[in-house]
Design a protein around this motif. Structure first.
Motif, PDB file in Angstrom:
ATOM      1  N   GLU A  77      -7.574   2.340 -13.186  1.00 12.35           N
ATOM      2  CA  GLU A  77      -7.621   0.958 -12.711  1.00 12.35           C
ATOM      3  C   GLU A  77      -6.548   0.738 -11.660  1.00 12.35           C
ATOM      4  O   GLU A  77      -5.441   1.266 -11.761  1.00 12.35           O
ATOM      5  CB  GLU A  77      -7.396  -0.004 -13.884  1.00 12.35           C
ATOM      6  CG  GLU A  77      -7.652  -1.439 -13.565  1.00 12.35           C
ATOM      7  CD  GLU A  77      -7.520  -2.338 -14.789  1.00 12.35           C
ATOM      8  OE1 GLU A  77      -7.549  -3.557 -14.598  1.00 12.35           O
ATOM      9  OE2 GLU A  77      -7.367  -1.823 -15.914  1.00 12.35           O
ATOM     10  N   GLU A  78      -6.904  -0.058 -10.672  1.00  8.95           N
ATOM     11  CA  GLU A  78      -6.002  -0.328  -9.558  1.00  8.95           C
ATOM     12  C   GLU A  78      -6.161  -1.799  -9.171  1.00  8.95           C
ATOM     13  O   GLU A  78      -7.272  -2.241  -8.893  1.00  8.95           O
ATOM     14  CB  GLU A  78      -6.409   0.585  -8.402  1.00  8.95           C
ATOM     15  CG  GLU A  78      -5.560   0.558  -7.211  1.00  8.95           C
ATOM     16  CD  GLU A  78      -6.002   1.601  -6.183  1.00  8.95           C
ATOM     17  OE1 GLU A  78      -5.722   1.360  -5.001  1.00  8.95           O
ATOM     18  OE2 GLU A  78      -6.602   2.623  -6.537  1.00  8.95           O
TER      19      GLU A  78
ATOM     20  N   ASN B  12       0.817  -1.226   0.000  1.00 11.50           N
ATOM     21  CA  ASN B  12       0.000   0.000   0.000  1.00 11.50           C
ATOM     22  C   ASN B  12       0.843   1.266   0.000  1.00 11.50           C
ATOM     23  O   ASN B  12       0.459   2.262  -0.607  1.00 11.50           O
ATOM     24  CB  ASN B  12      -0.941   0.037   1.210  1.00 11.50           C
ATOM     25  CG  ASN B  12      -2.139  -0.857   1.031  1.00 11.50           C
ATOM     26  OD1 ASN B  12      -2.629  -1.031  -0.077  1.00 11.50           O
ATOM     27  ND2 ASN B  12      -2.606  -1.438   2.118  1.00 11.50           N
ATOM     28  N   ARG B  13       1.986   1.234   0.672  1.00 12.49           N
ATOM     29  CA  ARG B  13       2.837   2.431   0.736  1.00 12.49           C
ATOM     30  C   ARG B  13       3.363   2.803  -0.645  1.00 12.49           C
ATOM     31  O   ARG B  13       3.416   3.976  -1.004  1.00 12.49           O
ATOM     32  CB  ARG B  13       3.998   2.211   1.705  1.00 12.49           C
ATOM     33  CG  ARG B  13       3.554   2.105   3.148  1.00 12.49           C
ATOM     34  CD  ARG B  13       4.692   1.793   4.116  1.00 12.49           C
ATOM     35  NE  ARG B  13       5.778   2.738   3.970  1.00 12.49           N
ATOM     36  CZ  ARG B  13       7.068   2.399   4.005  1.00 12.49           C
ATOM     37  NH1 ARG B  13       7.437   1.145   4.154  1.00 12.49           N
ATOM     38  NH2 ARG B  13       7.998   3.310   3.888  1.00 12.49           N
TER      39      ARG B  13
ATOM     40  N   PHE C 151       1.439  -5.158  -7.330  1.00 11.39           N
ATOM     41  CA  PHE C 151       0.360  -4.191  -7.555  1.00 11.39           C
ATOM     42  C   PHE C 151       0.490  -3.602  -8.944  1.00 11.39           C
ATOM     43  O   PHE C 151       1.537  -3.679  -9.586  1.00 11.39           O
ATOM     44  CB  PHE C 151       0.354  -3.079  -6.500  1.00 11.39           C
ATOM     45  CG  PHE C 151       1.540  -2.161  -6.566  1.00 11.39           C
ATOM     46  CD1 PHE C 151       1.542  -1.058  -7.402  1.00 11.39           C
ATOM     47  CD2 PHE C 151       2.655  -2.393  -5.791  1.00 11.39           C
ATOM     48  CE1 PHE C 151       2.642  -0.198  -7.472  1.00 11.39           C
ATOM     49  CE2 PHE C 151       3.754  -1.551  -5.843  1.00 11.39           C
ATOM     50  CZ  PHE C 151       3.747  -0.457  -6.689  1.00 11.39           C
ATOM     51  N   GLN C 152      -0.603  -2.999  -9.409  1.00  7.96           N
ATOM     52  CA  GLN C 152      -0.625  -2.370 -10.723  1.00  7.96           C
ATOM     53  C   GLN C 152      -1.556  -1.157 -10.668  1.00  7.96           C
ATOM     54  O   GLN C 152      -2.661  -1.240 -10.137  1.00  7.96           O
ATOM     55  CB  GLN C 152      -1.133  -3.372 -11.755  1.00  7.96           C
ATOM     56  CG  GLN C 152      -1.093  -2.884 -13.171  1.00  7.96           C
ATOM     57  CD  GLN C 152      -1.626  -3.954 -14.110  1.00  7.96           C
ATOM     58  OE1 GLN C 152      -2.822  -4.193 -14.162  1.00  7.96           O
ATOM     59  NE2 GLN C 152      -0.722  -4.614 -14.819  1.00  7.96           N
TER      60      GLN C 152
ATOM     61  N   PHE D  38       1.907   1.419 -14.138  1.00 10.42           N
ATOM     62  CA  PHE D  38       2.912   1.162 -13.106  1.00 10.42           C
ATOM     63  C   PHE D  38       2.671  -0.244 -12.587  1.00 10.42           C
ATOM     64  O   PHE D  38       1.540  -0.593 -12.255  1.00 10.42           O
ATOM     65  CB  PHE D  38       2.753   2.120 -11.914  1.00 10.42           C
ATOM     66  CG  PHE D  38       3.334   3.466 -12.114  1.00 10.42           C
ATOM     67  CD1 PHE D  38       4.618   3.758 -11.673  1.00 10.42           C
ATOM     68  CD2 PHE D  38       2.598   4.470 -12.721  1.00 10.42           C
ATOM     69  CE1 PHE D  38       5.153   5.015 -11.848  1.00 10.42           C
ATOM     70  CE2 PHE D  38       3.127   5.727 -12.895  1.00 10.42           C
ATOM     71  CZ  PHE D  38       4.409   6.005 -12.457  1.00 10.42           C
ATOM     72  N   GLU D  39       3.738  -1.016 -12.492  1.00  3.95           N
ATOM     73  CA  GLU D  39       3.616  -2.349 -11.920  1.00  3.95           C
ATOM     74  C   GLU D  39       4.745  -2.541 -10.927  1.00  3.95           C
ATOM     75  O   GLU D  39       5.908  -2.276 -11.241  1.00  3.95           O
ATOM     76  CB  GLU D  39       3.684  -3.403 -13.018  1.00  3.95           C
ATOM     77  CG  GLU D  39       3.276  -4.768 -12.562  1.00  3.95           C
ATOM     78  CD  GLU D  39       2.987  -5.700 -13.725  1.00  3.95           C
ATOM     79  OE1 GLU D  39       2.352  -6.724 -13.483  1.00  3.95           O
ATOM     80  OE2 GLU D  39       3.409  -5.420 -14.858  1.00  3.95           O
ATOM     81  N   GLY D  40       4.392  -2.966  -9.728  1.00  2.50           N
ATOM     82  CA  GLY D  40       5.383  -3.170  -8.684  1.00  2.50           C
ATOM     83  C   GLY D  40       5.337  -4.585  -8.156  1.00  2.50           C
ATOM     84  O   GLY D  40       4.279  -5.213  -8.103  1.00  2.50           O
ATOM     85  N   GLU D  41       6.512  -5.092  -7.780  1.00  2.00           N
ATOM     86  CA  GLU D  41       6.621  -6.427  -7.208  1.00  2.00           C
ATOM     87  C   GLU D  41       7.957  -6.503  -6.481  1.00  2.00           C
ATOM     88  O   GLU D  41       8.941  -5.938  -6.949  1.00  2.00           O
ATOM     89  CB  GLU D  41       6.532  -7.473  -8.311  1.00  2.00           C
ATOM     90  CG  GLU D  41       6.386  -8.880  -7.798  1.00  2.00           C
ATOM     91  CD  GLU D  41       6.062  -9.859  -8.918  1.00  2.00           C
ATOM     92  OE1 GLU D  41       5.343 -10.811  -8.639  1.00  2.00           O
ATOM     93  OE2 GLU D  41       6.538  -9.674 -10.045  1.00  2.00           O
TER      94      GLU D  41
END
Length: 134
Positions: free
Chosen positions: A33-34, A11-12, A44-45, A59-62
């Motif tokens: 879109e989330e 979430n951060r 997350f995206q 944006f895509e995070g992992e």
């Protein structure tokens, strides 16, 4: 001994990207879109629409990293790291730098790639031309 980094996971990370995008682009972008599945390595995206040019910013995070792709209306795509250098760790300074560089880069024309029938094409002068291996 290396100093421990304060990664913005979960979430951060999403919250900081949203804040940076809003501060940098204002009403020129809209979050459309989330998605998140934090149990899967903090994945997350976030998908934005860049209204002036009708591009999509993804944006895509992992784990402790993120990636940014820009897409146009007809399925063309390019990764931000193909347009400019930026750090991609989920850190405040890397996110802010990527958003700033993306905003600068969006002020000039972008050549998008597209895959058609399993072949790669590059957009030049508004027309997609096949990229051939040399």
């Amino acid at each position: 001994m290396a100093q421990k980094k304060d990664y913005l996971t979960g979430n951060r990370g999403m919250a900081y990207i949203k804040k940076s995008m809003t501060e940098s682009f204002g009403e020129a972008v809209k979050l459309i879109e989330e998605n998140q599945y934090f149990k899967h390595h903090g994945w997350f995206q976030l998908r934005y629409e860049y209204l002036p040019l009708r591009y999509f910013i993804l944006f895509e995070g992992e784990f402790n990293a993120f990636h940014v792709r820009i897409l146009n209306q007809d399925g063309g795509f390019i990764a931000l790291n193909q347009l400019t250098d930026y750090g991609n760790e989920l850190l405040e300074e890397d996110i802010a730098d990527a958003v700033c560089k993306m905003r600068e880069r969006l002020s000039s024309p972008i050549a998008f790639y597209k895959v058609i029938n399993d072949k790669l094409y590059l957009q030049t002068d508004g027309i997609y031309r096949r990229v051939r291996k040399r």
